[in-house]
Each structure stands twice: as structure tokens, then as C-alpha cells.
Design an enzyme around this catalytic site. Structure first.
Site: not given
Ligand SMILES: Cc1cc2nc3c(=O)[nH]c(=O)nc-3n(C[C@H](O)[C@H](O)[C@H](O)COP(=O)(O)OP(=O)(O)OC[C@H]3O[C@@H](n4cnc5c(N)ncnc54)[C@H](O)[C@@H]3O)c2cc1C
Length: 337
Positions: A162, A237, A333
Site C-alpha cells: 500500500r 480498509s 491507509e
Molecule cells: C469498498 C472499497 C473497497 C476497497 N478495496 C480495496 C482493495 O481491495 N485494495 C486496495 O488497494 N484498495 C482498496 N480500496 C481503496 C481504493 O479503492 C483505492 O485506494 C483506489 O486506488 C483509490 O482510487 P480513487 O481514484 O478513488 O482515489 P481518490 O480517493 O480519488 O484519491 C486518493 C489519493 O490519490 C490522489 N490522487 C488521485 N488521483 C491521482 C492522480 N491521477 N495522480 C496523483 N494523485 C492522485 C488524491 O489526491 C488522494 O490523495 C477500497 C475502497 C473501497 C471504498
């Protein structure tokens, strides 16, 4: 550009924080313009993908830039491998489904993870025995210091559990624009050892699973265990699984003989969900916030009305009780803002 904009539909916790300014960009040109605007007006910037790994504890007094760059390209590498490149704004699960439809292997164990492709390298997303580092080739980034475009190779990303350079040394400096993965076209590596995948496949009478079968099994397990953010606000998580020294683990084992642990050399990874559950948090609700009834590691916006601050305070209480009982400091996380 929108002003005083509610971010409630843009974060999976469903927290009603406001952005002073909000804009959505579809191209690199639009992104550069938005960044230049923020510089001219001395506004701090927050980049947003799917909002599924962020907790907004207050209104954002700057410019939120939602990254919606779209497109997927492919390039044959050899008889068995293809390079697939997806732009940052592609939805992760839809991208996984796209690859499976083409019968490209490598992403199936990562089915149904919320969020966008562009965010996947940030924390080296992982599930069911796979992390993106296993298929990652490179990502294209925009360097906010000079607005130049560059590339990060697998080695340069310093992926860990992570974790990546984008959460460490490069934090806040790069916007990920697109990500390239090396996927298999045949002779797929089928991974069923992790979690309940094997049992799920056996239940369906599948003895020789395809990558599509593995994906279906993963989806089914996830749907049975994790709350759907569309129904109950959450960010998956909330904490990382802590890694503690083997000697500390052995000490704990004397007191808590059932404590689970996954040894790796002189270190042991302990499931955070188990620690939290032992402290009595599983299913517990305080005001608008709760620990999920099936998975203590997931904090939920139980009433739909929780503020980011309430969720943050709830997580702090969990950290304190785990520290008190086990002497282990949990690390969040989720990105806190
Ligand atoms: C129900 C659920 C289950 C999940 N299961 C998992 C799992 O199994 N494994 C896992 O690893 N994660 C899991 N996650 C967490 C999440 O899905 C991941 O971390 C995912 O990659 C976040 O993507 P996002 O686009 O929604 O990020 P955001 O929430 O939009 O952004 C997260 C961070 O990254 C930054 N950011 C976003 N896009 C960019 C970019 N293009 N360049 C630079 N910075 C950026 C943002 O500023 C923020 O700080 C889960 C989440 C949920 C809600």
C-alpha cells in the site's frame, strides 16, 4: 470552474465537505490550464480520482481538480503479451472488465476495487494475492514543479505494501496521467490460493478456472464481505495491516495465543481487522460512525450524515485502543485531508 461546490457525490464516504473551487479536466491541456489558474490565484490544489481513498475532514479552501482523462490503448509485445495503457480517469473496475472481455490476464484478482486507473499506483492497490506492481510497466506523470511530462518505471515507483514513491518522496509533486500494464494473452497465471477464491470456485463446481471465473469469484466474495459505498459510505480498509518485529509478535503470542500473523524474515504482518475486533469495535456505532459489522477494518458513515471529523475521531479512538491492548500503532491507509 464551479464555486462553493459540494464534494458529497465525489467521495465514497459521502461526506458533505465543500471545495472553494471545483473543475473537471478531460485532457492534459485542460489540466495544465487548471494548474496555471491555481498558481496565478495562489490556490492550493487537490486532485481527485474516484474519491474512494480519501477522508475530507474539512472544507477545501482551494481548487479541486477531478481527473477525467479517458482512453485505453493496446500494443502487442509478443505472442503471449500485450501492453495495455489506460488514462487516469478510466474507472478501475471497468478497465479490469475490459481486459477480461479481451481475455487478457493479470488483473482478474483486482476486480471490483473502486477508484480510477490513475490512482492505482499511488498505494500499489492490491487484493487476493495480486498487487498492481505484478503487472505494472510504467506510468506517465505531470511534474507540478515544471509542468513537464515524465515517465516512472516499475523500479522508480518503489512499490511496497500500500505504498509507492507517490505517497513518499514524490507526494504532492506528480499527477499520474496514464498507466501501462503488461497482460497475458494466453497461458494465464491463475491465482486461486489467496482468501476464499478456491472455496468459492469449488462451490460453483469449477475445477479448471479461467481468468473470468477467478474475477467472478473475487466479485462474489467482495460483495458478500464489503459494504457497497453506493449504499453505505466507506473507503474500504481504513488502516494498513501493521508489520511488527518477530520478537514482539512472539511476546504477544504468549498473551494472545490466537493472534494471527504472516511472518516474513524478522517481521510479521498482523491483520489489523483482528486487532480491532479484539478491542470490541466490530459493528460498534458511535453517533453517525461505525465499524462495519462484517469487517472491523472498514469504517462506515452509518447514518449517511457523518462529518469527516467524526470519522477521523472514530479512527483515532480505534488507534488508541489497539495501542493500549497490543502495543501496536495502527497506520491509516486512507488519505486524510
Ligand atoms: C469498498 C472499497 C473497497 C476497497 N478495496 C480495496 C482493495 O481491495 N485494495 C486496495 O488497494 N484498495 C482498496 N480500496 C481503496 C481504493 O479503492 C483505492 O485506494 C483506489 O486506488 C483509490 O482510487 P480513487 O481514484 O478513488 O482515489 P481518490 O480517493 O480519488 O484519491 C486518493 C489519493 O490519490 C490522489 N490522487 C488521485 N488521483 C491521482 C492522480 N491521477 N495522480 C496523483 N494523485 C492522485 C488524491 O489526491 C488522494 O490523495 C477500497 C475502497 C473501497 C471504498
Amino acid at each position: 470552474m464551479q464555486e462553493n461546490f459540494s464534494l458529497k457525490p465525489y467521495n465514497t464516504f459521502g461526506v458533505d465537505a465543500k471545495a472553494k473551487y471545483f473543475t473537471e479536466v478531460q485532457t492534459i491541456e485542460e489540466l495544465k490550464n487548471a494548474i496555471s489558474y491555481s498558481k496565478e490565484h495562489s490556490l492550493s490544489v487537490l486532485f481527485l480520482g474516484g474519491g474512494s481513498n480519501i477522508l475530507l475532514t474539512k472544507d477545501f479552501d482551494g481548487l479541486v481538480i477531478k481527473l477525467s482523462l479517458k482512453g485505453i490503448e493496446e500494443k502487442d509485445l509478443n505472442e503471449n503479451e500485450v501492453l495495455v495503457t489506460a488514462k487516469a480517469g478510466e474507472n478501475w473496475h471497468e478497465f479490469v472488465m475490459y481486459s477480461l472481455q479481451k481475455n487478457y490476464g493479470g488483473l482478474e484478482n483486482l476486480s471490483l476495487i473502486p477508484g480510477n486507473v490513475g490512482t492505482s499506483p499511488m498505494q500499489n492497490i492490491g487484493a487476493y494475492g495480486t498487487e498492481i506492481k505484478d503487472i505494472f510497466v510504467s506510468c506517465m506523470v505531470l511534474d507540478l514543479e515544471n509542468l513537464e511530462i515524465g515517465t516512472f518505471s516499475l523500479e522508480e515507483c518503489h512499490f511496497g505494501y500500500r505504498d509507492s514513491i507517490f505517497k513518499q518522496k514524490g507526494k504532492g509533486r506528480y499527477v499520474i496521467l496514464e498507466v501501462s500494464f503488461k497482460l497475458t494473452k494466453k497461458d494465464h497465471l491463475i491465482k486461486t490460493e489467496y482468501g476464499a477464491i478456491k472455496a468459492e470456485l469449488e462451490n460453483s463446481g469449477i475445477t479448471h478456472p479461467t481468468i473470468q471465473d477467478v474475477s467472478k469469484a473475487v466479485i462474489s466474495i467482495r460483495q458478500s464481505k464489503l459494504p457497497d459505498p453506493k449504499e453505505t459510505g466507506n473507503a474500504g480498509s481504513f488502516f494498513k495491516n501493521p508489520t511488527i518485529p518477530l520478537v514482539q509478535f512472539e511476546e504477544l503470542k504468549k498473551k494472545f495465543e490466537n493472534i494471527p500473523g504472516y511472518p516474513n524474515g524478522d517481521w510479521v504482518k498482523v491483520p489489523a481487522g483482528w486487532l480491532i475486533e479484539q478491542c470490541g469495535w466490530k459493528g460498534k456505532q458511535l453517533g453517525n460512525v461505525a465499524s462495519h459489522r462484517l469487517q472491523a477494518l472498514v469504517i462506515v458513515n452509518a447514518t449517511g450524515n457523518a462529518t469527516g471529523k467524526e470519522i477521523f475521531d472514530f479512527s483515532t479512538e480505534i488507534i488508541h485502543s489497539v495501542k493500549e491492548k497490543f502495543g501496536i500503532e495502527l497506520e491509516r491507509e486512507v488519505n486524510i485531508l
